[in-house]
Write a protein that holds these residues in place. Structure first.
Motif, PDB file in Angstrom:
ATOM      1  N   THR A  12      22.913 -32.532 -50.048  1.00 17.89           N
ATOM      2  CA  THR A  12      22.784 -33.952 -49.737  1.00 17.89           C
ATOM      3  C   THR A  12      22.991 -34.124 -48.250  1.00 17.89           C
ATOM      4  OG1 THR A  12      23.653 -34.537 -51.911  1.00 17.89           O
ATOM      5  CG2 THR A  12      23.673 -36.272 -50.248  1.00 17.89           C
ATOM      6  N   TYR A  13      22.008 -34.692 -47.585  1.00 22.72           N
ATOM      7  CA  TYR A  13      22.175 -35.016 -46.167  1.00 22.72           C
ATOM      8  C   TYR A  13      22.897 -36.348 -46.102  1.00 22.72           C
ATOM      9  CZ  TYR A  13      18.792 -31.398 -44.878  1.00 22.72           C
ATOM     10  OH  TYR A  13      18.140 -30.206 -44.691  1.00 22.72           O
ATOM     11  N   THR A  14      23.963 -36.380 -45.362  1.00 23.64           N
ATOM     12  CA  THR A  14      24.682 -37.646 -45.224  1.00 23.64           C
ATOM     13  C   THR A  14      24.393 -38.215 -43.851  1.00 23.64           C
ATOM     14  OG1 THR A  14      26.593 -36.372 -44.553  1.00 23.64           O
ATOM     15  CG2 THR A  14      26.560 -37.127 -46.829  1.00 23.64           C
ATOM     16  N   SER A  18      22.398 -41.585 -47.356  1.00 22.13           N
ATOM     17  CA  SER A  18      22.462 -40.188 -47.767  1.00 22.13           C
ATOM     18  C   SER A  18      21.222 -39.857 -48.606  1.00 22.13           C
ATOM     19  CB  SER A  18      23.766 -39.890 -48.492  1.00 22.13           C
ATOM     20  OG  SER A  18      23.698 -40.335 -49.808  1.00 22.13           O
ATOM     21  N   TYR A  19      20.808 -38.596 -48.533  1.00 27.62           N
ATOM     22  CA  TYR A  19      19.576 -38.192 -49.201  1.00 27.62           C
ATOM     23  C   TYR A  19      19.787 -36.864 -49.902  1.00 27.62           C
ATOM     24  CZ  TYR A  19      14.696 -37.255 -50.115  1.00 27.62           C
ATOM     25  OH  TYR A  19      13.521 -36.992 -50.745  1.00 27.62           O
ATOM     26  N   LYS A  20      19.471 -36.837 -51.201  1.00 34.04           N
ATOM     27  CA  LYS A  20      19.626 -35.624 -51.995  1.00 34.04           C
ATOM     28  C   LYS A  20      18.380 -34.769 -51.825  1.00 34.04           C
ATOM     29  CE  LYS A  20      22.518 -35.057 -55.888  1.00 34.04           C
ATOM     30  NZ  LYS A  20      22.570 -34.431 -57.101  1.00 34.04           N
ATOM     31  N   ALA A  21      18.444 -33.782 -50.941  1.00 32.89           N
ATOM     32  CA  ALA A  21      17.256 -32.978 -50.636  1.00 32.89           C
ATOM     33  C   ALA A  21      17.053 -31.844 -51.632  1.00 32.89           C
ATOM     34  CB  ALA A  21      17.362 -32.414 -49.222  1.00 32.89           C
ATOM     35  N   LEU A  22      18.132 -31.312 -52.207  1.00 29.90           N
ATOM     36  CA  LEU A  22      18.026 -30.263 -53.226  1.00 29.90           C
ATOM     37  C   LEU A  22      18.947 -30.602 -54.390  1.00 29.90           C
ATOM     38  CD1 LEU A  22      18.087 -26.986 -51.062  1.00 29.90           C
ATOM     39  CD2 LEU A  22      16.071 -28.057 -52.098  1.00 29.90           C
ATOM     40  N   GLY A  39       5.305 -26.702 -52.158  1.00 24.66           N
ATOM     41  CA  GLY A  39       5.671 -28.031 -52.632  1.00 24.66           C
ATOM     42  C   GLY A  39       5.268 -29.059 -51.599  1.00 24.66           C
ATOM     43  N   PRO A  40       5.192 -30.321 -51.999  1.00 27.42           N
ATOM     44  CA  PRO A  40       4.760 -31.369 -51.072  1.00 27.42           C
ATOM     45  C   PRO A  40       5.684 -31.490 -49.872  1.00 27.42           C
ATOM     46  CG  PRO A  40       4.882 -32.195 -53.326  1.00 27.42           C
ATOM     47  CD  PRO A  40       5.489 -30.839 -53.337  1.00 27.42           C
ATOM     48  N   SER A  41       5.202 -32.120 -48.827  1.00 26.16           N
ATOM     49  CA  SER A  41       6.013 -32.369 -47.645  1.00 26.16           C
ATOM     50  C   SER A  41       7.243 -33.192 -48.037  1.00 26.16           C
ATOM     51  CB  SER A  41       5.171 -33.127 -46.619  1.00 26.16           C
ATOM     52  OG  SER A  41       5.911 -33.296 -45.451  1.00 26.16           O
ATOM     53  N   GLY A  42       8.406 -32.742 -47.565  1.00 22.18           N
ATOM     54  CA  GLY A  42       9.639 -33.453 -47.886  1.00 22.18           C
ATOM     55  C   GLY A  42      10.283 -33.037 -49.197  1.00 22.18           C
ATOM     56  N   SER A  43       9.699 -32.028 -49.873  1.00 20.15           N
ATOM     57  CA  SER A  43      10.236 -31.631 -51.184  1.00 20.15           C
ATOM     58  C   SER A  43      11.510 -30.793 -51.079  1.00 20.15           C
ATOM     59  CB  SER A  43       9.165 -30.872 -51.971  1.00 20.15           C
ATOM     60  OG  SER A  43       8.724 -29.747 -51.253  1.00 20.15           O
ATOM     61  N   GLY A  44      11.819 -30.289 -49.878  1.00 20.94           N
ATOM     62  CA  GLY A  44      13.066 -29.533 -49.703  1.00 20.94           C
ATOM     63  C   GLY A  44      12.890 -28.059 -49.401  1.00 20.94           C
ATOM     64  N   LYS A  45      11.663 -27.640 -49.101  1.00 22.31           N
ATOM     65  CA  LYS A  45      11.393 -26.220 -48.852  1.00 22.31           C
ATOM     66  C   LYS A  45      12.177 -25.669 -47.670  1.00 22.31           C
ATOM     67  CE  LYS A  45       6.980 -27.001 -48.211  1.00 22.31           C
ATOM     68  NZ  LYS A  45       6.988 -28.473 -48.360  1.00 22.31           N
ATOM     69  N   SER A  46      12.080 -26.355 -46.534  1.00 22.53           N
ATOM     70  CA  SER A  46      12.790 -25.868 -45.344  1.00 22.53           C
ATOM     71  C   SER A  46      14.299 -25.964 -45.536  1.00 22.53           C
ATOM     72  CB  SER A  46      12.374 -26.652 -44.101  1.00 22.53           C
ATOM     73  OG  SER A  46      11.014 -26.405 -43.817  1.00 22.53           O
ATOM     74  N   THR A  47      14.731 -27.000 -46.213  1.00 25.50           N
ATOM     75  CA  THR A  47      16.161 -27.139 -46.495  1.00 25.50           C
ATOM     76  C   THR A  47      16.648 -25.921 -47.271  1.00 25.50           C
ATOM     77  OG1 THR A  47      15.955 -29.544 -46.551  1.00 25.50           O
ATOM     78  CG2 THR A  47      17.894 -28.601 -47.625  1.00 25.50           C
ATOM     79  N   LEU A  48      15.889 -25.536 -48.282  1.00 29.78           N
ATOM     80  CA  LEU A  48      16.254 -24.368 -49.088  1.00 29.78           C
ATOM     81  C   LEU A  48      16.310 -23.112 -48.229  1.00 29.78           C
ATOM     82  CD1 LEU A  48      16.785 -23.135 -51.903  1.00 29.78           C
ATOM     83  CD2 LEU A  48      14.310 -22.873 -52.159  1.00 29.78           C
ATOM     84  N   THR A 200       5.360 -21.840 -47.588  1.00 27.14           N
ATOM     85  CA  THR A 200       4.031 -22.110 -47.039  1.00 27.14           C
ATOM     86  C   THR A 200       3.385 -23.318 -47.708  1.00 27.14           C
ATOM     87  OG1 THR A 200       1.847 -21.197 -46.566  1.00 27.14           O
ATOM     88  CG2 THR A 200       2.869 -20.487 -48.625  1.00 27.14           C
ATOM     89  N   HIS A 201       2.543 -23.997 -46.945  1.00 29.31           N
ATOM     90  CA  HIS A 201       1.727 -25.088 -47.466  1.00 29.31           C
ATOM     91  C   HIS A 201       0.386 -24.559 -47.968  1.00 29.31           C
ATOM     92  CE1 HIS A 201       4.015 -28.238 -45.301  1.00 29.31           C
ATOM     93  NE2 HIS A 201       3.488 -28.998 -46.223  1.00 29.31           N
ATOM     94  N   GLU A 202       0.060 -23.343 -47.537  1.00 25.86           N
ATOM     95  CA  GLU A 202      -1.308 -22.884 -47.697  1.00 25.86           C
ATOM     96  C   GLU A 202      -1.504 -21.995 -48.928  1.00 25.86           C
ATOM     97  OE1 GLU A 202      -2.377 -21.290 -43.725  1.00 25.86           O
ATOM     98  OE2 GLU A 202      -0.804 -22.666 -43.101  1.00 25.86           O
TER      99      GLU A 202
HETATM  100  N1  LIG Z   1      18.921 -33.097 -41.028  1.00 28.75           N
HETATM  101  C1  LIG Z   1      18.490 -33.963 -41.950  1.00 28.75           C
HETATM  102  N2  LIG Z   1      19.096 -35.149 -42.147  1.00 28.75           N
HETATM  103  C2  LIG Z   1      18.670 -36.020 -43.072  1.00 28.75           C
HETATM  104  N3  LIG Z   1      17.636 -35.783 -43.896  1.00 28.75           N
HETATM  105  C3  LIG Z   1      16.977 -34.642 -43.750  1.00 28.75           C
HETATM  106  C4  LIG Z   1      17.363 -33.652 -42.775  1.00 28.75           C
HETATM  107  N4  LIG Z   1      16.520 -32.596 -42.868  1.00 28.75           N
HETATM  108  C5  LIG Z   1      15.654 -32.907 -43.857  1.00 28.75           C
HETATM  109  N5  LIG Z   1      15.932 -34.118 -44.398  1.00 28.75           N
HETATM  110  C6  LIG Z   1      15.211 -34.766 -45.516  1.00 28.75           C
HETATM  111  O1  LIG Z   1      15.294 -33.916 -46.652  1.00 28.75           O
HETATM  112  C7  LIG Z   1      14.043 -33.860 -47.338  1.00 28.75           C
HETATM  113  C8  LIG Z   1      13.571 -32.426 -47.404  1.00 28.75           C
HETATM  114  O2  LIG Z   1      13.222 -31.982 -46.091  1.00 28.75           O
HETATM  115  P1  LIG Z   1      12.618 -30.542 -45.803  1.00 28.75           P
HETATM  116  O3  LIG Z   1      12.514 -30.392 -44.347  1.00 28.75           O
HETATM  117  O4  LIG Z   1      13.394 -29.531 -46.553  1.00 28.75           O
HETATM  118  O5  LIG Z   1      11.171 -30.674 -46.478  1.00 28.75           O
HETATM  119  P2  LIG Z   1       9.963 -29.641 -46.502  1.00 28.75           P
HETATM  120  O6  LIG Z   1       9.648 -29.426 -47.951  1.00 28.75           O
HETATM  121  O7  LIG Z   1      10.265 -28.461 -45.686  1.00 28.75           O
HETATM  122  O8  LIG Z   1       8.806 -30.511 -45.857  1.00 28.75           O
HETATM  123  P3  LIG Z   1       7.576 -30.051 -44.897  1.00 28.75           P
HETATM  124  O9  LIG Z   1       6.583 -29.472 -45.849  1.00 28.75           O
HETATM  125  O10 LIG Z   1       7.105 -31.335 -44.335  1.00 28.75           O
HETATM  126  O11 LIG Z   1       8.087 -29.068 -43.903  1.00 28.75           O
HETATM  127  C9  LIG Z   1      13.113 -34.786 -46.572  1.00 28.75           C
HETATM  128  O12 LIG Z   1      13.088 -36.020 -47.237  1.00 28.75           O
HETATM  129  C10 LIG Z   1      13.737 -34.916 -45.218  1.00 28.75           C
HETATM  130  O13 LIG Z   1      13.453 -36.151 -44.647  1.00 28.75           O
END
Ligand SMILES: Nc1ncnc2c1ncn2[C@@H]1O[C@H](COP(=O)(O)OP(=O)(O)OP(=O)(O)O)[C@@H](O)[C@H]1O
Ligand SMILES: [Mg+2]
Length: 248
Positions: A12-14, A18-22, A39-48, A200-202
């Protein structure tokens, strides 16, 4: 052997909001696996990926890499863990302009106090393996994007990491260079048993992998395995992507 295990991971990003990313992610990666996360943009891939690579911390749950939890380590122990267990490839290559390509590739070894002759030996082997011998004395501005990414992959594996991680490794490449770079990942996985996890997106990039994990809204949505050719796997990936979104 299990290389990576993710147990009930939440992030959860606070902030102002706050946003539950995973949400409750469970994942197991075995030695020799070659996995794409889509997964779609914003789905949490980079966070993971950032949590696996210790760039970011989980809110709850755990990540176990080679029987160790890196999020419990600090300071020198954490640096050693990163150096010994993880290889990382970035979308924009992250090579240093002031060094030659060869110097960039051995950079991780210079931090370990390995002898010059041993470094040369390892550089020669990996360069031959990845067919980049001809660019070792060049600078970053003298090579193509595909060559730069192949050099970055060489740098990421020169330490023999337990797992090779990549975030959009072909995101800045045209189709020819994408193909060259993915052939390298494929080669390392097939011949050197390099365990690989990439975001990857591709669909074309993902079709080189043996397994694709789809995430949607921070949750694991589906996992598909390659059963025959890259071409058929590509078609299967396209179907899921069409359903959940996520290709550019
Ligand atoms: N540092 C942060 N603080 C707050 N929210 C964040 C932060 N980093 C990411 N998020 C949010 O968490 C969610 C997941 O982000 P993430 O970057 O993991 O997505 P992604 O799947 O990698 O997207 P993309 O395909 O666009 O790279 C998004 O809604 C994003 O806005
Ligand atoms: Mg991302």
């Amino acid at each position: 052997m299990e290389i990576l295990k993710i147990n009930n991971l939440n992030k959860t990003y606070t902030g102002k909001v706050s946003y539950k990313a995973l949400k409750d992610i469970n994942l197991s990666i075995q030695e020799g696996d070659f996995v794409a996360v889509m997964g779609p943009s914003g789905s949490g891939k980079s966070t993971l990926l950032n949590i696996i690579s210790t760039i970011d911390m989980p809110t709850s749950g755990e990540v176990i890499i080679n029987s160790k939890n890196p999020h419990e380590l600090k300071g020198q122990a954490l640096s050693n863990f990163r150096r010994n267990e993880l290889g990382f490839v970035f979308q924009n290559f992250n090579l240093l302009d002031t060094l030659t390509i060869g110097e960039n590739i051995v950079l991780p070894l210079t931090l370990e106090g390995i002898s010059i002759s041993e470094m040369d030996k390892r550089l020669e082997k990996i360069a031959k393996d990845l067919s980049i011998e001809n660019i070792l004395n060049k600078r970053t501005f003298e090579i193509s994007g595909g060559q730069a990414q192949r050099a970055a992959v060489a740098r990421a594996v020169i330490n023999n990491p337990s797992i090779l991680l990549a975030d959009e490794p072909t995101g800045n490449l045209d189709s020819k260079a994408t193909n060259d770079v993915m052939k390298i990942f494929e080669h390392l996985n097939t011949n050197n048993n390099v365990t690989t996890l990439m975001v990857t997106h591709e669909p074309y990039t993902a079709s080189f992998c043996k397994k694709v994990v789809f995430i949607k809204d921070g949750e694991i949505y589906k996992e598909i395995h390659k059963s025959s050719s890259n071409e058929e796997f590509y078609e299967e990936i396209l179907k899921v992507v069409a359903h959940i979104g996520g290709a550019r």
